[in-house]
Structure formats: structure tokens, C-alpha cells
Design a protein around this motif. Structure first.
Motif, short mmCIF file in Angstrom:
data_model
loop_
_atom_site.label_atom_id
_atom_site.label_comp_id
_atom_site.label_asym_id
_atom_site.label_seq_id
_atom_site.Cartn_x
_atom_site.Cartn_y
_atom_site.Cartn_z
N LEU A 220 0.83 -1.21 0.00
CA LEU A 220 0.00 0.00 0.00
C LEU A 220 0.86 1.25 0.00
CD1 LEU A 220 -2.76 1.30 0.04
CD2 LEU A 220 -2.80 1.06 2.53
N LYS A 221 1.96 1.22 0.74
CA LYS A 221 2.88 2.37 0.74
C LYS A 221 3.40 2.64 -0.66
CE LYS A 221 4.86 2.82 5.38
NZ LYS A 221 4.85 4.30 5.39
N GLU A 222 3.82 1.57 -1.36
CA GLU A 222 4.36 1.73 -2.70
C GLU A 222 3.28 2.21 -3.67
OE1 GLU A 222 7.54 1.58 -3.63
OE2 GLU A 222 7.96 1.31 -1.49
N ALA A 223 2.07 1.70 -3.52
CA ALA A 223 0.97 2.13 -4.37
C ALA A 223 0.65 3.61 -4.14
CB ALA A 223 -0.27 1.28 -4.12
N THR A 224 0.73 4.04 -2.88
CA THR A 224 0.47 5.44 -2.56
C THR A 224 1.55 6.34 -3.14
OG1 THR A 224 -0.65 4.79 -0.51
CG2 THR A 224 0.08 7.07 -0.67
N LYS A 225 2.81 5.87 -3.08
CA LYS A 225 3.90 6.63 -3.70
C LYS A 225 3.67 6.77 -5.20
CE LYS A 225 7.58 5.19 -0.52
NZ LYS A 225 8.83 4.39 -0.42
N LYS A 226 3.26 5.67 -5.83
CA LYS A 226 3.01 5.68 -7.27
C LYS A 226 1.88 6.65 -7.61
CE LYS A 226 1.25 1.94 -9.04
NZ LYS A 226 1.18 0.54 -9.51
N PHE A 227 0.81 6.61 -6.80
CA PHE A 227 -0.30 7.54 -7.00
C PHE A 227 0.19 8.99 -6.90
CE2 PHE A 227 -3.57 10.36 -5.43
CZ PHE A 227 -4.68 10.06 -6.23
N SER A 228 1.03 9.25 -5.89
CA SER A 228 1.53 10.61 -5.68
C SER A 228 2.37 11.09 -6.85
CB SER A 228 2.35 10.67 -4.38
OG SER A 228 1.54 10.35 -3.27
#
Length: 268
Positions: A220-228
């Protein structure tokens, strides 16, 4: 004989907590008041690792160690335990939980090793002499953990005692089933029911991550970084046209989103 750095650190902490000569702020602290600082320092260690800033990691590990030393000092002042006992306890636990390293045990797979680890933890919990009938295999999972981490730990604990799907395929079916139930709840308009079903969907998603051997917190952290990263791209494109995001139609923003996805794939 000169003091080791550990001895110096313990001496500094003792001085800071000296009733007459210590620091007023340090003297005010107790176990509970230190909770947010301890949690914050653990997250800052994780942040340094994620940024691959190894110099900062050294400093952040020192800050985290300070929290351990502070708690140990508070306990020592109350006659409970001291830093030496903390170190001795974790050393003994590591030896106890690694019989394949420190004894004659051997395991054929990571699964067997994990099972033995969980069994050792279960024995440790039993040794704490809980009142009859009050013990559970889920005891010991901290309630203050981030929700995803807590969920994964509880599911791992249950799985180690046989409560789990033996294969991954049925978990996919359960995810789709829970998604349908979220949609039904949404159609009902009952907000409490919607929250409950969304929670079930998140829980089974964590279970799927477990079966796929993915850490859900990291994922989820990596997905959030990608979204950002993609959202920042949209912002830059809109700002280059002297507009605000709210001035753009959703179709344009969606087009920029897909453009950002393509550029991200190329750069990676």
C-alpha cells in the motif's frame, strides 16, 4: 577503564533523570508520555530505509535506541527491570526461537521454520500464566499497530493454527464476493453497513496479499507513492497552462493520468 558507548549512553540517561540535576522535561516523562515519541522514531527509521539514506539510518537508529534506554531507565527507577535485563531477555528469546541455529533442529522449508517460530511464541504466551480460559492464539498482537499490520499478524496467527485456505484460488473468489457485498451495502444507503462491508473487503484483501506472499503495508505504501508521482505529473501539466486543477474537466485529468502512467512505465 574507559566506558563503552552503551555505558556512556546509560549514564547520560541517568543524569537526565536525576531528581536535582536532571532535565525538567525528561523528569516529567513516563511510559505513557513516551508512546508517541517511540512510535515516531520507529517510523523515522523506516523512512530512512525507504529513502536509502544509510547515514540518516544510523542517526535514526540512535534516536530509536534512546527510546529503549529511556523506557528501561524509567523501569529501573521503579525497581522493575533495567537495560541489561532488556538485552538479556531479547538475547535469550532469539536463541530460544532459533533452535536450527543454536541447537540441533532442522527445517525443510520456510513454512516449517515459520510454524516452529509461531509454536515457540505460543509456548512463551502460555508461560505467562494467564488465567484459565482467557488465553487465545491471538493474544499478544498489539492493538496499537497500524490496521494493516495488525490484520496481517492476526491472520498469520490464525493460519498457523490451521484456520486458513489451503490454496490461493478460493481467496480470489472471496475477494469478489466481498466486493459484491460492498456494492449491495452501497445500494442500501446504510452507512454503517457500508463501513462494515468495506472493512470485510480490506480484511480479505490482506488475506490475499498473505497468500501471494506480499506485505500489505509495504504494497500500500508503494501504491500510494506511485499515485503521488502520477498526481504530481498532473499538477505540473495543469500548472504549465496557468490553470488550477479545479478548472479542468475530469476527462482531461483522466487523460493526463493515463499519460502519467505511460511516462512512469517508460522511466522504470
Amino acid at each position: 577503564m574507559s566506558l563503552t558507548h552503551t555505558e556512556k549512553l546509560l549514564a547520560i540517561m541517568a543524569r537526565l533523570r536525576h531528581p536535582q540535576e536532571g532535565c525538567p522535561w525528561d523528569l516529567k516523562q513516563d511510559f505513557y508520555s513516551l508512546i508517541p515519541y517511540t512510535i515516531e522514531e520507529a517510523y523515522e527509521v523506516a523512512d530512512a530505509i525507504e529513502r536509502n539514506d544509510l547515514d540518516d539510518l544510523c542517526a535514526e537508529l540512535g534516536d530509536l535506541l534512546l527510546q529503549v534506554v529511556f523506557h528501561a531507565r524509567l523501569a529501573e527507577e521503579r525497581g522493575l527491570f533495567d537495560f541489561e535485563q532488556v538485552a538479556a531477555a531479547i538475547g535469550a528469546k532469539l536463541v530460544r526461537r532459533h533452535p536450527h541455529v543454536f541447537a540441533d533442529a532442522s527445517y525443510d522449508s520456510d513454512e516449517q521454520r515459520q510454524q516452529a517460530w509461531e509454536e515457540a511464541k505460543a509456548e512463551e504466551r502460555k508461560a505467562k500464566n494467564k488465567p484459565e480460559g482467557n488465553d487465545s492464539v491471538l493474544d499478544g498482537v498489539a492493538k496499537t499497530l497500524p490496521a494493516l499490520v495488525q490484520c496481517e499478524k492476526i491472520q498469520n496467527r490464525a493460519a498457523s493454527h490451521g484456520f486458513d485456505w489451503p490454496e490461493t484460488a478460493p481467496v480470489f473468489d472471496k475477494v469478489l464476493e466481498e466486493l459484491d457485498e460492498v456494492k449491495e451495502a452501497w445500494q442500501s444507503g446504510d452507512q454503517g453497513h457500508i463501513q462494515e462491508e468495506v472493512g470485510d473487503l480490506l480484511l480479505i484483501s490482506v488475506n490475499l496479499a498473505r497468500h501471494l506472499k506480499v506485505n500489505p503495508e509495504i504494497a500500500l505504501k508503494e501504491a500510494t507513492k506511485k499515485f503521488s508521482r502520477r498526481f504530481h505529473y498532473i499538477e505540473r501539466q495543469v500548472q504549465s497552462s496557468d490553470r488550477e486543477l479545479r478548472d479542468c474537466k475530469l476527462e482531461e485529468l483522466d487523460s493526463l493520468w493515463h499519460e502519467a502512467k505511460l511516462k512512469t512505465k517508460r522511466s522504470s
